[in-house]
Design a protein around this motif. Structure first.
Motif, mmCIF file in Angstrom:
data_model
loop_
_atom_site.group_PDB
_atom_site.id
_atom_site.type_symbol
_atom_site.label_atom_id
_atom_site.label_comp_id
_atom_site.label_asym_id
_atom_site.label_seq_id
_atom_site.Cartn_x
_atom_site.Cartn_y
_atom_site.Cartn_z
ATOM 1 N N VAL A 1 0.573 -1.162 -0.226
ATOM 2 C CA VAL A 1 0.518 -0.268 0.174
ATOM 3 C C VAL A 1 1.347 1.195 0.041
ATOM 4 O O VAL A 1 1.668 1.172 0.562
ATOM 5 C CB VAL A 1 -1.196 0.125 1.076
ATOM 6 N N ASP A 2 0.522 2.323 -0.968
ATOM 7 C CA ASP A 2 1.472 3.654 -0.582
ATOM 8 C C ASP A 2 0.525 4.295 0.158
ATOM 9 O O ASP A 2 -0.610 4.181 0.783
ATOM 10 C CB ASP A 2 1.586 4.321 -2.298
ATOM 11 N N VAL A 3 1.953 4.681 1.251
ATOM 12 C CA VAL A 3 1.568 5.744 2.253
ATOM 13 C C VAL A 3 2.204 6.307 1.771
ATOM 14 O O VAL A 3 3.491 7.346 1.721
ATOM 15 C CB VAL A 3 1.525 4.925 3.222
ATOM 16 N N ARG A 4 2.435 7.795 3.235
ATOM 17 C CA ARG A 4 2.040 9.169 3.192
ATOM 18 C C ARG A 4 3.036 9.053 3.945
ATOM 19 O O ARG A 4 2.176 9.802 5.398
ATOM 20 C CB ARG A 4 1.641 10.009 2.706
ATOM 21 N N VAL A 5 4.453 10.047 4.385
ATOM 22 C CA VAL A 5 4.558 10.125 5.808
ATOM 23 C C VAL A 5 5.781 11.682 5.496
ATOM 24 O O VAL A 5 5.838 11.911 4.860
ATOM 25 C CB VAL A 5 6.157 9.457 5.857
ATOM 26 N N ALA A 6 5.209 12.591 6.774
ATOM 27 C CA ALA A 6 5.461 14.183 6.932
ATOM 28 C C ALA A 6 4.771 13.992 8.162
ATOM 29 O O ALA A 6 4.531 13.805 9.142
ATOM 30 C CB ALA A 6 3.686 14.509 5.917
ATOM 31 N N ARG A 7 5.847 15.834 8.471
ATOM 32 C CA ARG A 7 6.473 15.702 9.512
ATOM 33 C C ARG A 7 5.619 17.320 9.547
ATOM 34 O O ARG A 7 5.686 17.974 9.272
ATOM 35 C CB ARG A 7 7.658 15.643 9.743
ATOM 36 N N GLY A 8 4.992 17.616 10.139
ATOM 37 C CA GLY A 8 3.907 18.495 10.816
ATOM 38 C C GLY A 8 5.143 19.256 11.908
ATOM 39 O O GLY A 8 6.155 19.142 11.573
ATOM 40 N N ALA A 9 4.563 20.710 11.659
ATOM 41 C CA ALA A 9 5.601 22.492 12.012
ATOM 42 C C ALA A 9 5.663 22.055 13.698
ATOM 43 O O ALA A 9 6.960 21.737 14.375
ATOM 44 C CB ALA A 9 4.437 23.395 12.288
#
Length: 434
Positions: free
Chosen positions: A6-14
């Motif tokens: 499964v494609d996922v998005r990994v992102a860091r918030g402020a």
């Protein structure tokens, strides 16, 4: 959960929080503790784990969870086992603040832990949001039976938790202690089920996980010793059992049994209120959409409102300050204390100051809530949740229909998220007129 990727998005918030988004694009965002997800709280399963909160949608295929990671160091103990090594590496890079890694799309692996965690999350959702309704024909799930299966699933998912003590869902010992009354009936059910049946494998799997969890936690007692000895040597199968009798619940009730609060007077208006499940604990009010009703009366110069709400059969009869929140013509909220009488919560209050004698068609809004528990009625323009509540009822009916049928040769494995819980199977065997 089928194997695959499964494609996922990994992102860091402020603020440094790392989000792993495995779901479709978010709609309106609503906060739930540390988690962020779309839709009302009762449309998603939530699991507090080490360093993070996991969420799944319950309407549709739960799939892989989304995660709000607030402590990447603690979360790394399970991220790789839940999502695979590529997601774990992306989380590590995000946490380290490496250039070019603050927002990445990577491929996650659908792992065995992901499937078990999804089932555990759904089980906690069922314990909180299952739409029990006599009026809608949706039976209750036996809480002790569901609690024991949650204990087994929690033990199976121990890799998700650590010893920091800030994860309320890491509660195997509490679940076993609180729900051990269902152990003997569960053993009887297992012993009476042919060993070749899929149900027997599910029952034995749950019982063995409970036995191992109890041993690990140092729990003891007659019921647990009986469980251990039963697993040591099952012996010949026992006689068939009546699940409805094993897990008997409180009988149903007549829907019109409540006491009329006020006699006489002229009816000014009557209608149905909003039954928002988020505003009171489970097991208080029947989950049907039209559980809340109200009548406004004129008694001479006095204006009075009467409120009735269908009670859940398990609702407490005393000591609970359930109230109706009444708003007249857009004015401020007015709270009406409710008292349990037979199958109803009932209450009445004077509305003379809000409803002058000259008003012939007032606009009255009524909801039911428990003060101190209620998160509030939501924001202006927000959906009242009716469509989502209907979808949850449809989900419950589908799951009960599957639980009532003999398993097909191509049915989902008993450990999968879509397979019925033992409490759902037992609920379909009830003799009550749901």
């Amino acid at each position: 959960m089928a194997p695959g990727h499964v494609d996922v998005r990994v992102a860091r918030g402020a603020d440094g929080t790392i989000r792993i988004d495995a779901g479709p694009g978010l709609r309106r965002v609503e906060a739930y503790g540390d988690a962020v997800a779309a839709g009302p709280a009762f449309t998603r399963a939530v699991l507090d784990v080490a360093g993070a909160v996991l969420t799944w949608p319950v309407l549709g295929d739960p799939g892989m969870p989304s995660a709000e990671v607030h402590d990447a160091g603690r979360a790394q103990q399970w991220v790789w086992a839940l999502y695979g090594e590529r997601v774990a590496a992306a989380v590590h890079d995000c946490a380290a603040g490496q250039a070019g890694h603050a927002d990445a799309r990577v491929t996650a692996e659908v792992t065995a832990l992901a499937g078990a965690a999804a089932r555990l999350g759904l089980g906690h959702w069922a314990a909180r949001w299952w739409p029990t309704s006599y009026a809608d024909g949706i039976p209750a799930l036996e809480p002790d039976l569901l609690g024991l299966e949650l204990a087994a699933l929690t033990h199976r998912c121990q890799q998700l938790f650590d010893d920091e003590g800030d994860q309320p869902d890491d509660c195997v010992d509490q679940l076993i202690e609180e729900h051990r009354a269902a152990l003997d009936p569960l053993i009887q059910w297992w012993r009476a089920t042919p060993q070749s049946a899929d149900a027997a494998r599910q029952l034995e799997g749950v019982l063995r996980l409970i036995d191992d969890a109890a041993d690990s936690a140092g729990l003891d007692g007659p019921a647990l010793r009986h469980l251990h000895s039963s697993l040591e040597g099952r012996g010949p199968g026992a006689a068939p059992v009546d699940l409805g009798a094993l897990f008997a619940r409180r009988a149903g009730y007549a829907l019109a049994a409540g006491e009329q609060l006020v006699t006489g007077g002229r009816v000014i208006a009557r209608g149905s209120g909003v039954n928002d499940w988020r505003r009171y604990p489970p097991g208080f009010v029947d989950a049907t959409e039209n559980a809340v009703s109200w009548t406004a009366r004129a008694l001479g110069t006095l204006r009075r409102i009467e409120v009735e709400a269908l009670a859940d059969p398990a609702a407490p009869t005393t000591g609970i300050p359930l109230v109706a929140e009444v708003q007249v013509n857009g004015g401020g909220p007015h709270r009406v204390p409710l008292t349990r009488r037979d199958d109803l919560w009932t209450g009445h209050s004077d509305l003379s100051s809000d409803l002058p004698a000259g008003v012939s068609a007032p606009r009255i809004e009524v909801g039911v809530l428990l003060p101190g528990f209620d998160p509030g009625p939501g924001t202006p323009g927000e959906s009242d949740g009716r469509a989502e509540r209907d979808a949850v009822r449809a989900l419950a009916r589908r799951r009960l229909a599957v639980a009532a049928r003999p398993p097909a040769y191509d049915a989902s494995p008993h450990g999968s998220c879509s397979a019925p819980f033992l409490a759902e199977t037992a609920a379909t065997a009830t003799d009550e007129d749901y």
